[in-house]
Design an enzyme around this catalytic site. Structure first.
Site, mmCIF file in Angstrom:
data_model
loop_
_atom_site.group_PDB
_atom_site.id
_atom_site.type_symbol
_atom_site.label_atom_id
_atom_site.label_comp_id
_atom_site.label_asym_id
_atom_site.label_seq_id
_atom_site.Cartn_x
_atom_site.Cartn_y
_atom_site.Cartn_z
ATOM 1 N N LYS A 70 -35.473 -6.358 48.491
ATOM 2 C CA LYS A 70 -36.274 -5.536 47.574
ATOM 3 C C LYS A 70 -35.327 -5.262 46.399
ATOM 4 O O LYS A 70 -34.338 -4.548 46.532
ATOM 5 C CB LYS A 70 -36.709 -4.259 48.291
ATOM 6 C CG LYS A 70 -36.918 -3.016 47.454
ATOM 7 C CD LYS A 70 -38.076 -3.083 46.503
ATOM 8 C CE LYS A 70 -38.286 -1.705 45.841
ATOM 9 N NZ LYS A 70 -37.405 -1.476 44.669
ATOM 10 N N GLY A 87 -27.959 3.550 48.266
ATOM 11 C CA GLY A 87 -28.663 4.334 47.261
ATOM 12 C C GLY A 87 -28.586 5.803 47.574
ATOM 13 O O GLY A 87 -27.576 6.285 48.104
ATOM 14 N N SER A 88 -29.670 6.516 47.288
ATOM 15 C CA SER A 88 -29.646 7.982 47.407
ATOM 16 C C SER A 88 -29.838 8.420 48.859
ATOM 17 O O SER A 88 -30.380 7.681 49.692
ATOM 18 C CB SER A 88 -30.752 8.583 46.549
ATOM 19 O OG SER A 88 -32.016 8.214 47.074
ATOM 20 N N ARG A 89 -29.444 9.654 49.115
ATOM 21 C CA ARG A 89 -29.646 10.239 50.446
ATOM 22 C C ARG A 89 -31.140 10.353 50.754
ATOM 23 O O ARG A 89 -31.578 10.062 51.868
ATOM 24 C CB ARG A 89 -28.991 11.618 50.439
ATOM 25 C CG ARG A 89 -28.966 12.329 51.753
ATOM 26 C CD ARG A 89 -28.021 13.495 51.570
ATOM 27 N NE ARG A 89 -27.969 14.367 52.713
ATOM 28 C CZ ARG A 89 -27.024 15.290 52.865
ATOM 29 N NH1 ARG A 89 -26.080 15.441 51.982
ATOM 30 N NH2 ARG A 89 -27.017 16.070 53.922
ATOM 31 N N GLY A 100 -33.617 8.474 49.563
ATOM 32 C CA GLY A 100 -34.171 7.140 49.818
ATOM 33 C C GLY A 100 -33.748 6.630 51.186
ATOM 34 O O GLY A 100 -34.577 6.141 51.964
ATOM 35 N N GLY A 101 -32.479 6.762 51.495
ATOM 36 C CA GLY A 101 -31.957 6.275 52.780
ATOM 37 C C GLY A 101 -32.602 6.986 53.957
ATOM 38 O O GLY A 101 -33.035 6.352 54.928
ATOM 39 N N GLU A 109 -26.161 3.295 53.232
ATOM 40 C CA GLU A 109 -24.956 3.917 52.679
ATOM 41 C C GLU A 109 -25.451 4.817 51.562
ATOM 42 O O GLU A 109 -26.078 4.349 50.627
ATOM 43 C CB GLU A 109 -24.044 2.807 52.161
ATOM 44 C CG GLU A 109 -22.632 3.254 51.915
ATOM 45 C CD GLU A 109 -22.237 2.989 50.499
ATOM 46 O OE1 GLU A 109 -22.086 1.831 50.122
ATOM 47 O OE2 GLU A 109 -22.109 3.976 49.763
ATOM 48 N N CYS A 122 -19.628 4.793 44.844
ATOM 49 C CA CYS A 122 -19.840 5.584 46.061
ATOM 50 C C CYS A 122 -18.539 6.229 46.520
ATOM 51 O O CYS A 122 -18.550 7.203 47.258
ATOM 52 C CB CYS A 122 -20.448 4.724 47.151
ATOM 53 S SG CYS A 122 -19.898 3.039 47.111
ATOM 54 N N GLU A 126 -23.559 15.555 46.454
ATOM 55 C CA GLU A 126 -22.987 14.548 45.557
ATOM 56 C C GLU A 126 -23.540 14.715 44.134
ATOM 57 O O GLU A 126 -24.745 14.837 43.936
ATOM 58 C CB GLU A 126 -23.363 13.154 46.081
ATOM 59 C CG GLU A 126 -22.818 12.005 45.245
ATOM 60 C CD GLU A 126 -23.275 10.629 45.758
ATOM 61 O OE1 GLU A 126 -22.428 9.749 45.883
ATOM 62 O OE2 GLU A 126 -24.479 10.451 46.040
#
Ligand code: NAP
Length: 525
Positions: A184, A241-243, A245-246, A265, A302, A393
């Site tokens: 994606k 990506g972001s927390r 999204g993950g 991650e 990161c 973050e």
């Protein structure tokens, strides 16, 4: 190679029919052609069907065939030439030298995985021969190897448009394991994604592999990503990506009738510890190195050092002053996307609006459409401990200094940190005892502990761990960088009492593949 604005599904280029994506040049705010119409459930269905159909053949490729394919992908990426760098520059605002370096890293990574595949260690072959005479019960012949999980969904990262994107570390390690990959694409760099995707397509054709080994989908608004992770043929997910999204993808993967692993991650603030003797001996030098690391890639790494922890006193004051001066003279750099810029401004706003946090310095303002104005803030350890929001973050070149009353408070702060990718110890010989006291706490918090370096810059090698406890990643047992990343996409299978003719070749007597094997608990030469 001209861009067509199409998805790549197996060997075809396919136009989407849902909400279109435009790349935006973050330096100017201008939209870049072509338009990428997003995919729908129909394209997810087609890509997954092809991946499933390809899996049986692809996983049975010989070590040499699979390794040569990965090397062909690297050569095809190099063959795109400068067009790849120019498009990536326009889509990300990153400078040429950084992107050329990243291309080298991406191709080096593919070649590293080729060598890993050839060596065959990843098969982790174990053989426990039968013990028919054993009392009171005989033992059957037991043999183990690793097999690939099946089709993998990869979410390209915004901050590494080559090395963590379409043919980046997740894709390279999944392909090395023998898994077809459906990427994606990140909406921030669709043109770069198309160019690299076409290189992978060409490599598949040149290698005579089934078309479904790779597909590339576009789409925003989460629809495509959710559909992909929900598809029963997908067996694992790689994400950077972001927390938010993950964790959303982790929930989707867990809610499936068959839950699957998500290797996400996400978020890390990478504490740097300035131990007392190092701070006393070379505070000014540390300030310089720290701000250089903070500013790297506009802080969009990161492993960006988002937290500095030290004992308060004149040495720390001198460090903060020197680092503040360096931040003040830091030129603003363009951020990757308007969204990341907006999130950065919000994060900095949270810090500057917090009554317990003081602003040390801000960098230069900058004239690009989406500039990252660097920032340095400071707070007392007790205020940091009282406010979990201060651990969030801030993705960009901003860091927070935590002033501790003594080494015991440094330990208390450390033990309250969330999971991190890295922790850095700035230490001299006389700091050894202080470092020893921190080490057991750090081992439980992070994936990589460094002494006297800076966390930005992640070597792609065999011993690297780019991972760590949540929220750094969704699974602290793995790494997303380095050759050990392959193990995320493999699982062990044990073969009990199978006749030689039925055993996979790597497990047969005589070691026909010549791979390293553990036989009856001893490593075969
Ligand atoms: P993101 O918003 O998490 O998006 C990454 C990818 O995941 C995109 O392709 C996105 O697709 C997809 N996605 C996100 N949420 C989803 C959901 N709920 N369901 C399905 N798919 C979903 O990350 P980003 O755009 O790269 O950056 C946003 C923020 O992430 C940054 O400001 C930063 O805080 C953080 N970040 C952290 C790191 C790190 O390494 N620590 C790296 C990059 C970014 P759609 O386009 O469909 O939303």
């Amino acid at each position: 190679m001209s861009l067509e604005g199409k998805m790549l599904i197996g060997r075809e280029a396919v136009s989407g029919s849902s909400t279109p994506i435009h790349a935006v040049n973050p330096a100017t705010g201008e939209q870049l052609a072509p338009t990428y119409a997003g995919g729908t459930q129909a394209e997810v269905e087609r890509a997954c069907a092809l991946a499933e159909a390809a899996f049986g053949t692809y996983r049975e490729t010989t070590l040499e065939e699979r390794a040569a394919f990965l090397e062909t992908v690297a050569s095809e990426i190099e063959a795109i030439g400068d067009a790849l760098i120019e498009r990536a520059m326009a889509e990300t605002g990153l400078p040429r030298a950084r992107l050329e370096g990243e291309r080298g890293r991406t191709c080096g990574q593919l070649r590293l995985f080729a060598s890993v595949v050839r060596a065959g260690e990843w098969l982790d072959v174990r053989i426990d021969p039968a013990l028919p005479e054993r009392e009171p019960m005989p033992r059957a012949d037991l043999r183990q190897r690793h097999i690939p999980l099946g089709p993998v969904a990869v979410f390209g990262a915004s901050n590494f448009p080559l090395a963590f994107s379409v043919a980046g570390g997740d894709t390279a390690s999944a392909l090395a394991a023998g898994c077809p990959v459906i990427v994606k694409a990140h909406s921030a760099h669709p043109g770069t994604s198309e160019l690299v995707g076409r290189a992978v397509q060409k490599a598949i054709k040149r290698s005579g592999l089934p078309e479904g080994v790779f597909s590339l989908l576009f789409g925003s608004g989460n629809e495509i990503g959710q559909a992909l992770v929900s598809d029963p043929r997908i067996q694992a997910v790689g994400f950077t990506g972001s927390r938010g999204g993950g964790t959303a993808l982790m929930r989707t993967a867990q809610a499936r009738p068959q839950p699957i692993p998500v290797y996400a991650e996400m978020s890390s603030i990478n504490p740097v510890f300035l131990l007392p003797e190092a701070l006393r001996a070379r505070g000014a030098q540390l300030a310089e190195g720290f701000v250089a690391s903070l500013n790297m890639g506009a802080g969009q790494f990161c492993t960006n050092p988002g937290l500095v922890i030290a004992v308060k006193g004149p040495e720390l004051d001198a460090f903060v002053e020197a680092a503040g001066d360096a931040v003040k003279s830091s030129a603003a750099q363009t951020m990757l996307t308007p969204g990341i810029h907006a999130a950065y401004e919000q994060g900095v706003g949270r810090l500057s609006g917090n009554g317990k946090v003081r602003e040390v310095a801000r960098g230069q303002v900058g004239e690009s459409a989406h500039p990252c104005q660097a920032g340095l803030y400071a707070t007392a350890a007790e205020d940091f401990l009282a406010d979990p929001e201060l651990q969030e973050e801030v993705f960009g070149a901003t860091s927070l200094v935590i002033e501790c009353a003594g080494l015991e408070e440094v330990k208390r702060v450390t033990s309250r940190l969330e999971g991190q990718l890295t922790a850095t110890l700035q230490m001299d010989d006389a700091d050894l005892e202080a470092a020893k006291a921190l080490l057991p706490i750090l081992e439980r918090k992070v994936g990589r502990i460094l002494a006297n370096g800076w966390p930005t810059g992640v070597e792609v090698c065999h011993a690297m761990v780019h991972g760590g406890p949540f929220p750094a990643t969704s699974d602290s047992r793995t790494t997303s960088v380095g050759s050990a990343a392959i193990f995320r996409f493999l699982r062990p299978v044990c073969y009990q009492a199978l006749p030689q003719g039925l055993l996979p070749e790597a497990l047969r007597d005589g070691n026909p593949w010549g791979v390293s094997r553990l036989v009856d608990g001893k490593r075969e030469a």
